[in-house]
Design a protein around this motif. Sequence first.
Motif, PDB file in Angstrom:
ATOM      1  N   UNK A  61      -0.207 -26.121  -7.271  1.00 58.64           N
ATOM      2  CA  UNK A  61      -0.184 -25.807  -8.687  1.00 58.64           C
ATOM      3  C   UNK A  61      -0.290 -24.302  -8.949  1.00 58.64           C
ATOM      4  N   UNK A  62      -0.547 -23.518  -7.925  1.00 63.99           N
ATOM      5  CA  UNK A  62      -0.716 -22.085  -8.128  1.00 63.99           C
ATOM      6  C   UNK A  62       0.606 -21.462  -8.564  1.00 63.99           C
ATOM      7  N   UNK A  63       0.593 -20.832  -9.736  1.00 63.87           N
ATOM      8  CA  UNK A  63       1.760 -20.145 -10.256  1.00 63.87           C
ATOM      9  C   UNK A  63       1.343 -18.781 -10.757  1.00 63.87           C
ATOM     10  N   UNK A  64       2.154 -18.197 -11.616  1.00 68.78           N
ATOM     11  CA  UNK A  64       1.831 -16.861 -12.090  1.00 68.78           C
ATOM     12  C   UNK A  64       0.841 -16.842 -13.256  1.00 68.78           C
ATOM     13  N   UNK A 120      -2.212 -17.461 -13.108  1.00 70.56           N
ATOM     14  CA  UNK A 120      -3.457 -16.864 -12.616  1.00 70.56           C
ATOM     15  C   UNK A 120      -3.401 -15.351 -12.526  1.00 70.56           C
ATOM     16  N   UNK A 121      -2.249 -14.782 -12.764  1.00 67.80           N
ATOM     17  CA  UNK A 121      -2.158 -13.323 -12.841  1.00 67.80           C
ATOM     18  C   UNK A 121      -2.826 -12.803 -14.114  1.00 67.80           C
ATOM     19  N   UNK A 122      -2.990 -13.678 -15.097  1.00 66.62           N
ATOM     20  CA  UNK A 122      -3.634 -13.304 -16.360  1.00 66.62           C
ATOM     21  C   UNK A 122      -5.153 -13.294 -16.177  1.00 66.62           C
ATOM     22  N   UNK A 164      -5.063 -25.739 -14.908  1.00 65.69           N
ATOM     23  CA  UNK A 164      -4.836 -27.187 -14.947  1.00 65.69           C
ATOM     24  C   UNK A 164      -4.699 -27.684 -16.383  1.00 65.69           C
ATOM     25  N   UNK A 165      -5.561 -27.211 -17.270  1.00 66.88           N
ATOM     26  CA  UNK A 165      -5.493 -27.617 -18.681  1.00 66.88           C
ATOM     27  C   UNK A 165      -4.196 -27.132 -19.333  1.00 66.88           C
ATOM     28  N   UNK A 166      -3.755 -25.939 -18.974  1.00 65.60           N
ATOM     29  CA  UNK A 166      -2.490 -25.422 -19.500  1.00 65.60           C
ATOM     30  C   UNK A 166      -1.318 -26.288 -19.029  1.00 65.60           C
ATOM     31  N   UNK A 167      -1.338 -26.684 -17.765  1.00 67.50           N
ATOM     32  CA  UNK A 167      -0.286 -27.562 -17.243  1.00 67.50           C
ATOM     33  C   UNK A 167      -0.224 -28.859 -18.029  1.00 67.50           C
ATOM     34  N   UNK A 168      -1.377 -29.385 -18.399  1.00 71.13           N
ATOM     35  CA  UNK A 168      -1.417 -30.660 -19.127  1.00 71.13           C
ATOM     36  C   UNK A 168      -0.740 -30.585 -20.496  1.00 71.13           C
ATOM     37  N   UNK A 169      -0.677 -29.383 -21.088  1.00 67.60           N
ATOM     38  CA  UNK A 169       0.012 -29.223 -22.377  1.00 67.60           C
ATOM     39  C   UNK A 169       1.403 -28.605 -22.195  1.00 67.60           C
ATOM     40  N   UNK A 170       1.873 -28.566 -20.952  1.00 64.18           N
ATOM     41  CA  UNK A 170       3.244 -28.145 -20.691  1.00 64.18           C
ATOM     42  C   UNK A 170       3.451 -26.661 -20.481  1.00 64.18           C
ATOM     43  N   UNK A 171       2.392 -25.907 -20.330  1.00 67.82           N
ATOM     44  CA  UNK A 171       2.517 -24.457 -20.103  1.00 67.82           C
ATOM     45  C   UNK A 171       2.321 -24.202 -18.620  1.00 67.82           C
ATOM     46  N   UNK A 172       3.392 -23.745 -17.962  1.00 66.50           N
ATOM     47  CA  UNK A 172       3.359 -23.605 -16.516  1.00 66.50           C
ATOM     48  C   UNK A 172       3.558 -22.174 -16.024  1.00 66.50           C
ATOM     49  N   UNK A 173       3.939 -21.265 -16.921  1.00 61.17           N
ATOM     50  CA  UNK A 173       4.164 -19.880 -16.508  1.00 61.17           C
ATOM     51  C   UNK A 173       3.482 -18.917 -17.470  1.00 61.17           C
ATOM     52  N   UNK A 174       3.308 -17.708 -16.981  1.00 63.91           N
ATOM     53  CA  UNK A 174       2.722 -16.650 -17.799  1.00 63.91           C
ATOM     54  C   UNK A 174       3.583 -16.389 -19.034  1.00 63.91           C
ATOM     55  N   UNK A 175       4.889 -16.367 -18.859  1.00 62.86           N
ATOM     56  CA  UNK A 175       5.784 -16.127 -19.998  1.00 62.86           C
ATOM     57  C   UNK A 175       5.662 -17.225 -21.048  1.00 62.86           C
TER      58      UNK A 175
END
Length: 94
Positions: free
Chosen positions: A1-4, A6-8, A17-28
């Motif tokens: 699950x590690x993506x960008x 975590x750069x934030x 993980x919570x962001x993924x659950x609402x469909x947000x998978x990237x920093x952009x």
Amino acid sequence: MVGDLRELINIGPGVEKQLYLVGIKTKDEFLKYEPFEIFNKMLKINPTLPKPMLASLVGAKENVLWYLIIKDVVDDFEKKYPSHKWTKYQKNIT
């Protein structure tokens, strides 16, 4: 699950993980949205999310450590979403 995400600042595995659950998978994707809107969506999935997670999202957007802004962030969220009621486990975290 590690993506960008975590750069934030403030975004670790739990917030990611919570962001993924609402469909947000990237920093952009994250940066396109207002943090209060994201947190409100997250609450629909998990209504017990803590106040520091809200501050983490705002801090990530503004590049500020969450614990420096938590009080103001929670106050602003409560003004924007006056119908939101914190659970007993969330109330005394600020």
